[in-house]
Scaffold this active site. Structure first.
Site, PDB file in Angstrom:
ATOM      1  N   LEU A  87      96.218  -0.098  26.766  1.00 32.07           N
ATOM      2  CA  LEU A  87      96.323  -1.227  27.742  1.00 32.07           C
ATOM      3  C   LEU A  87      97.787  -1.300  28.102  1.00 32.07           C
ATOM      4  CD1 LEU A  87      94.165  -4.014  26.204  1.00 32.07           C
ATOM      5  CD2 LEU A  87      93.498  -2.129  27.667  1.00 32.07           C
ATOM      6  N   CYS A  88      98.067  -1.336  29.286  1.00 28.78           N
ATOM      7  CA  CYS A  88      99.690  -1.447  29.763  1.00 28.78           C
ATOM      8  C   CYS A  88     100.196  -2.687  29.438  1.00 28.78           C
ATOM      9  CB  CYS A  88      99.712  -1.372  31.165  1.00 28.78           C
ATOM     10  SG  CYS A  88     101.361  -1.915  31.769  1.00 28.78           S
TER      11      CYS A  88
END
Lengths: 102, 130, 134
Positions: free
Chosen positions: B77-78
């Site tokens: 997940l960024c």
């Protein structure tokens, strides 16, 4: 180089399919997925943009997305091939790069 | 062949995460390798373990966690996108003074460099979004 | 590490959705990886480069000045599609100028924006190894 373009928008809503076709060069492929599968239907106001480009560009449509939307394969523009998710994977592998027309 | 996948939309509102899941599963079943699944924009919402969909619907978050477990997938997940949208692991929660974390099993939080690296290291990068 | 041709495709207008802003964030981070980077602006994406953006009244962050920093990150191949400008009644004068200093030419200031036709844009896409769309 040869590219695969994926389109997931109805051509009656957005210009993604039209823009993808304009930017696809000879020998490229366009795969219609999700709401993009409406672009594969015969007899719509936008059918001609696909049928006019068939030949220079190969067209594919996701069978599972057609079925989900109740679209009979008999109503698909002649020359468009129906694929499943394995077919999608094969198309990605076969082309040098994939561009998503979001 | 080595694939990576980017997912730019959250679960349920858009079909993007479903298509990405079906694509990734098919790629793995056909003998391909998946280098990384990167979640960006609202895509980070695929990584919250607090999602509780109705029992007669698919559980998109669990489905990803199970695929990751089965195939040792690297699901990222960024961090910038996750911070904006309130997705945190224990470290992120502590660092930002939050009282809880919510990341689902199989996901990790890292920087955008992971997406660029996926583009460099993979034979193909496929984006799923809106 | 091998060098690949990265193309960032921008087809969405700013502010209505977050894609333009978060796409720019990827470009800035990606600049550190020393790849061959190009940016494409077509369809509503050309609106991202419009001059005179002022976001005070909508209460959002104005990220348009960040495009002007791209030259400092060695991101200087910025392609804008002529047909997309035409369709929107825009010309190059409606966009903010983006420049870079060319180290191979005594640091002369040059324009980063190149206006291209649809056919030229198609060729740029065709030549890219990794295409990122947001």
């Amino acid at each position: 180089m040869s590219q695969l373009h994926t389109v997931n928008k109805s051509p009656l809503d957005r210009n993604a399919l039209e823009s993808a076709i304009q930017h696809a060069t000879k020998g490229n492929a366009v795969l219609m997925i999700e709401d993009g599968v409406y672009g594969a239907m015969q007899g719509t106001q936008k059918s001609a943009i696909v049928s006019d480009a068939i030949g220079d560009i190969s067209f594919y449509v996701m069978g599972p997305d057609l079925k989900a939307r109740g679209i009979d394969e008999a109503r698909i523009i002649d020359g468009i091939k129906v694929v499943d998710y394995s077919g999608f994977v094969e198309l990605v592998a076969k082309h040098d790069a994939t561009q998503s027309w979001l | 062949m080595k694939f990576s996948v980017m997912i730019s939309e959250g679960p349920y509102t858009h079909q993007a995460s479903d298509t990405a899941y079906n694509f990734t599963k098919a790629a793995l079943e056909n003998g391909h390798e998946c280098f990384r699944v990167f979640f960006y924009h609202d895509g980070v919402n695929n990584g919250t373990r607090l999602a509780t969909p109705p029992t007669d619907d698919r559980n998109i978050v669990n489905r990803w966690s199970e695929l990751a477990e089965a195939h040792k997938l690297d699901m990222v997940l960024c961090v910038a996108a996750a911070q904006r949208r309130g997705i945190a692991d224990a470290d992120e929660a502590r660092r930002n003074g939050k009282d809880a974390d919510n990341i689902a099993p199989g996901f990790r939080i890292s920087g955008l460099g992971q997406l660029i690296e996926a583009g460099i290291q993979s034979d193909r990068l496929v984006t799923f979004g809106d | 590490m091998s060098t690949k041709k990265f193309l960032y495709v921008n087809r969405k207008a700013p502010y209505g959705t977050i894609y333009a802003l978060e796409s720019l964030e990827v470009v800035l981070i990606g600049a550190a990886f020393e790849q061959d980077v190009s940016l494409a602006f077509l369809d509503d994406g050309v609106y991202q480069l419009a001059k005179g953006q002022s976001t005070e009244e909508v209460g959002m962050k104005n990220f348009s000045p960040t495009y002007r920093a791209l030259g400092d990150y060695d991101v200087n191949k910025i392609y804008v599609e002529q047909e997309s400008l035409d369709a929107r009644g825009l010309t190059l004068d409606d966009l903010q100028p983006l420049t870079y200093e060319d180290e191979d030419d005594d640091w002369a200031e040059k324009d980063s924006i190149k206006v291209v036709s649809t056919a030229e844009m198609a060729e740029i896409m065709e030549q890219s190894d990794v295409v990122m769309s947001f």
